[in-house]
Design an enzyme around this catalytic site. Structure first.
Site: not given
Length: 357
Positions: A76, A130-131
Site C-alpha cells: 500500500d 501498513e500506512e
C-alpha cells in the site's frame, strides 16, 4: 498506467518493475488489484510455494536449508497526490510509492523470481495496510492467523533506508487530550468557559518539552512529542465547550509501550488523555549473528531507524530484523516522492549476493 488486467513481468529490470508497480494505484485498503497481480506473477515460478490471506501474499522456497530468512514489504501507499503515473528524469523515478516502498517490493519480486537456489530458504512477504492504523496491518493479521508462514531466523524489511541498514525502529504512541468548558453565546462570553483557550497550557508543555536522544548499540535514536491536529469550535458566535488535541509520541526502543504511556501521562498530568493507537519500538539487535552476517554482506555503516516499521512485529515474535531498502526515507509520503534507479539496482545486487554467496 498499468491495468489491473496487465500481468507483471518479473524479468524486467528493477527500475522498470518499480514503475509498473507505482502505476498500479494501491492506496491503503485498495490493494486488491496489485495483490492479484503479485500473486499471479509469483505462481508462475515452480520453485515457490505461494499462499494468500486477504490481500497478503506469501511466497516461499522449500529447499531444506538450515536457515530461513524473510524479506517483507507492504503493497500500500499513502493517498496519491497527483503523482501517478510514474515518470523518469535522469536517474530518478518519480511517483507515489517509489520510495515507500514499491522500489523495495520490486527488488523482492525480482529476487523471488530469479534466485532459484538461495543459500538460505527464503520467504517473501507482500502485505497490505501498513500506512494506516495498526489494527488493519496485514503483517499483523498474518502473525495472528498464519504465523508458520512468517517463521524465520532473520528478517529484512524492505522499507526505505537509502540503501543503508537501519537498525530497530521507534515506537509510536498517539493520543487525544480532551479539554472541556461551558458553551455560551459569544456576546456573553463571561457566561461560558472557553475550551479552546485551555489548549494554551497543553501547547506550552509541548513547546517546552525537550526530547531525548538515546544511543543504543552505537545507534542514536531521537524522540519526538508533537501536536499533529487540533479540533474545536461550534460556530462563529458560540463559546466552545470542547477542544481536542491529537499528540504523537515517537519514542526510542529503550522504552516499552507501558513506559511510553506512563511518560506521556506524566507530561500531561492533570488532563484527560485517551490512547488512540500504539505500536512498540524494536531494539536494533545488530549484535545477533544473523544481523552481523547480513551487515558484512551488504556493507555500509548502520544507523538508527527514525520512524516505526514492522521490524517491531518480527522482533516481538522472536525474529531479529533490520530495515534495508533502496528508497530515501526522507521522501516518504511527499508529493515529490522519487527513488534513484541506481539505488534500486544496487540493493538488488547486494541482496542477490547475500542470498547466493
Amino acid at each position: 498506467m498499468s491495468s489491473p488486467n496487465q500481468p507483471l513481468d518479473l524479468t524486467v529490470d528493477g527500475g522498470t518493475l518499480t514503475a509498473r508497480l507505482v502505476d498500479f494505484p494501491s492506496v491503503s485498503g485498495e490493494e486488491t488489484a496489485l495483490a492479484d497481480a503479485v500473486e499471479a506473477a509469483l505462481r508462475a515460478y515452480p520453485h515457490l510455494t505461494v499462499d494468500r490471506f486477504g490481500n497478503n501474499v506469501v511466497a516461499r522456497t522449500h529447499l531444506g536449508r538450515s536457515q530461513r530468512v524473510v524479506l517483507a514489504g507492504h503493497l500500500d501507499t499513502v493517498p496519491i497526490a497527483d503523482n501517478v503515473p510514474s515518470h523518469v528524469e535522469g536517474d530518478l523515478l518519480h511517483g507515489c510509492g517509489t520510495s515507500d516502498m514499491k522500489s523495495g517490493v520490486a527488488v523482492q519480486l525480482r529476487l523471488a523470481a530469479t534466485v532459484v537456489e538461495p543459500n538460505h530458504d527464503v520467504t517473501y512477504v507482500f502485505y497490505d495496510c501498513e500506512e494506516v492504523e495498526a489494527e488493519r496491518n496485514g503483517l499483523g493479521h498474518l502473525f495472528a492467523t498464519h504465523p508458520d508462514w512468517l517463521a524465520g531466523d532473520f528478517a529484512v524489511l524492505m522499507e526505505p533506508s537509502g540503501a543503508v541498514v537501519e537498525g530497530g525502529c521507534q515506537g509510536s504512541l498517539r493520543a487525544d487530550i480532551t479539554l472541556t468548558g461551558v458553551r455560551a453565546h459569544a456576546a456573553r462570553s463571561w457566561l461560558g468557559d472557553n475550551a479552546i483557550h485551555k489548549a494554551a497550557e497543553v501547547l506550552r508543555r509541548l513547546v517546552d518539552y525537550t526530547p531525548r536522544r538515546v544511543v543504543i548499540d552505537g545507534l542514536e535514536y531521537r524522540e519526538g512529542l508533537n501536536a499533529t491536529r487540533i479540533d474545536g469550535g461550534v460556530a462563529g458566535n458560540v463559546i466552545p465547550d470542547e477542544c481536542r488535541i491529537h499528540v504523537a509520541f515517537r519514542f526510542a526502543p529503550d522504552r516499552s509501550l507501558e513506559q511510553a504511556e506512563d511518560h506521556l501521562r506524566e507530561v500531561f498530568d492533570g488532563y484527560q488523555l485517551d490512547i488512540a493507537d500504539a505500536s512498540p519500538a524494536a531494539l536494533p539487535g545488530l549484535s545477533q549473528p544473523a544481523a552481523q552476517a547480513f551487515l558484512a554482506a551488504v556493507g555500509g555503516e548502520p544507523r538508527a531507524k527514525f520512524g516505526w516499521t514492522d521490524v517491531a512485529r518480527f522482533s516481538a515474535h522472536g525474529v531479529p530484523a533490520v530495515n534495508y531498502g533502496p528508497g530515501d526515507p526522507n521522501l516518504a509520503h511527499k508529493r515529490e516522492e522519487h527513488c534513484s534507479l541506481s539505488a534500486i539496482a544496487e540493493v538488488e545486487e547486494r541482496l542477490r549476493a547475500w542470498l547466493t554467496a
